[in-house]
Enzyme design. Structure first.
Site, PDB file in Angstrom:
ATOM      1  N   HIS A 111      54.726  36.448  26.370  1.00  0.00           N
ATOM      2  CA  HIS A 111      54.127  36.134  27.719  1.00  0.00           C
ATOM      3  C   HIS A 111      52.838  36.948  27.797  1.00  0.00           C
ATOM      4  O   HIS A 111      52.356  37.267  28.869  1.00  0.00           O
ATOM      5  CB  HIS A 111      54.986  36.876  28.853  1.00  0.00           C
ATOM      6  CG  HIS A 111      56.278  35.854  28.956  1.00  0.00           C
ATOM      7  ND1 HIS A 111      57.451  36.001  29.696  1.00  0.00           N
ATOM      8  CD2 HIS A 111      56.525  34.467  28.602  1.00  0.00           C
ATOM      9  CE1 HIS A 111      58.257  34.984  29.718  1.00  0.00           C
ATOM     10  NE2 HIS A 111      57.586  34.214  28.786  1.00  0.00           N
ATOM     11  N   CYS A 119      38.882  35.266  27.383  1.00  0.00           N
ATOM     12  CA  CYS A 119      37.630  34.661  28.113  1.00  0.00           C
ATOM     13  C   CYS A 119      37.975  33.175  28.164  1.00  0.00           C
ATOM     14  O   CYS A 119      38.564  32.496  27.043  1.00  0.00           O
ATOM     15  CB  CYS A 119      36.385  34.710  27.164  1.00  0.00           C
ATOM     16  SG  CYS A 119      34.996  33.714  27.974  1.00  0.00           S
TER      17      CYS A 119
END
Ligand code: NAD
Length: 245
Positions: A111, A119
């Site tokens: 996760h 980005c």
């Protein structure tokens, strides 16, 4: 539990393993994460609606990491990885860095990680210690409003599912620790292991998927995980043979 030392082990951890280090779980907060609805701080929609709030939430979580330490359960798993002669994989749903700080290396953060940002424009993943704001430019491409936490939100696909799936299919022991079994696909991992593998849940309260495991041990991770380490290491010293003398 009798486990040949050539067996491979897959361990899945959830928020419960870090609870005794001082990090709250979801279920402990009544379905809230540090008093926030998960839809608000852990979904792409929440980020679009209020990016300031989401950046602030993860800034706080990242800062909180500096105030907590790995506990005996994290340390025991790092020791097991070093000592176990067969293959070993530690899969964590946690976004904290307590497993790596305890010394775990064969670790998959399915996760994502609080200590990284990504980005959304150039795709670069960067280690990140400080805060981010919506206007923080990406150090690689220079664009603003493009950085986000490198964390898998609800509705997004977790990382490394192929390699986790392969490890589950061939493991001889699967252990789930401190996870409530509400969040898929992790909650379904127990169904992916071979019927010949041993499956064990260690939890304070039985998970939603506890009936899928051969064995359930109830208690605190800091007690149950070091006890499991002792049990498995005793098996290395006295190996189990497929055929008797
Ligand atoms: P969860 O909050 O849904 O469930 C926590 C589980 O841990 C429960 O079954 C509870 O009984 C058990 N537990 C609580 N204290 C324990 C202890 N001392 N010893 C053993 N078990 C204990 O957590 P989840 O299943 O991991 O799902 C929540 C999601 O939230 C994950 O995807 C995770 O990414 C995210 N999350 C992460 C963190 C973190 O990184 N530390 C913290 C909160 C939430």
């Amino acid at each position: 539990m009798q486990l040949p030392t050539s067996s491979s082990i897959v361990i899945l951890t959830g928020a419960g393993i870090s609870a005794e280090s001082g990090l709250s779980t979801f279920r402990g907060g009544g379905g809230l994460w540090e008093n926030h609805r998960v839809e608000d701080v852990a979904s792409p929609e929440g980020f679009i609606t209020d990016p300031q709030l989401v950046h602030r939430f993860y800034n706080q979580r990242r800062a909180q990491l500096r105030t907590v330490q790995p506990n005996l359960a994290h340390l025991a798993l790092a020791e097991l990885e070093k000592a176990w002669p067969g293959d070993f994989m530690l899969v964590t749903q946690n976004v904290d860095d307590l497993h790596e700080r305890a010394g775990s290396q064969k670790l998959v953060h399915m996760h994502g990680e609080l200590a990284k940002v990504r980005c959304m424009l150039c795709g670069e993943v960067l280690p990140w210690e400080g805060d981010t704001q919506p206007g923080t430019p990406c150090p690689t491409c220079g664009k603003k409003k493009s950085l986000r936490p490198h964390v898998v939100w609800f509705g997004e696909v977790p990382f490394a599912l192929d390699c986790i799936g392969r490890a589950l299919e061939k493991c001889g022991l699967f252990v789930a620790i401190g996870t409530s079994g509400h969040v898929y696909p992790a909650a379904g991992f127990v169904e992916l292991v071979s019927p010949f593998a041993y499956t064990l849940e260690l939890n304070l309260e039985a998970s939603q998927v506890a009936s899928g495991f051969f064995e359930l041990r109830s208690g605190k991770a800091t007690e149950l995980v070091p006890a499991l380490l002792k049990e498995l290491l005793a098996g290395i010293q006295a190996p189990v043979h497929a055929t008797g003398p």
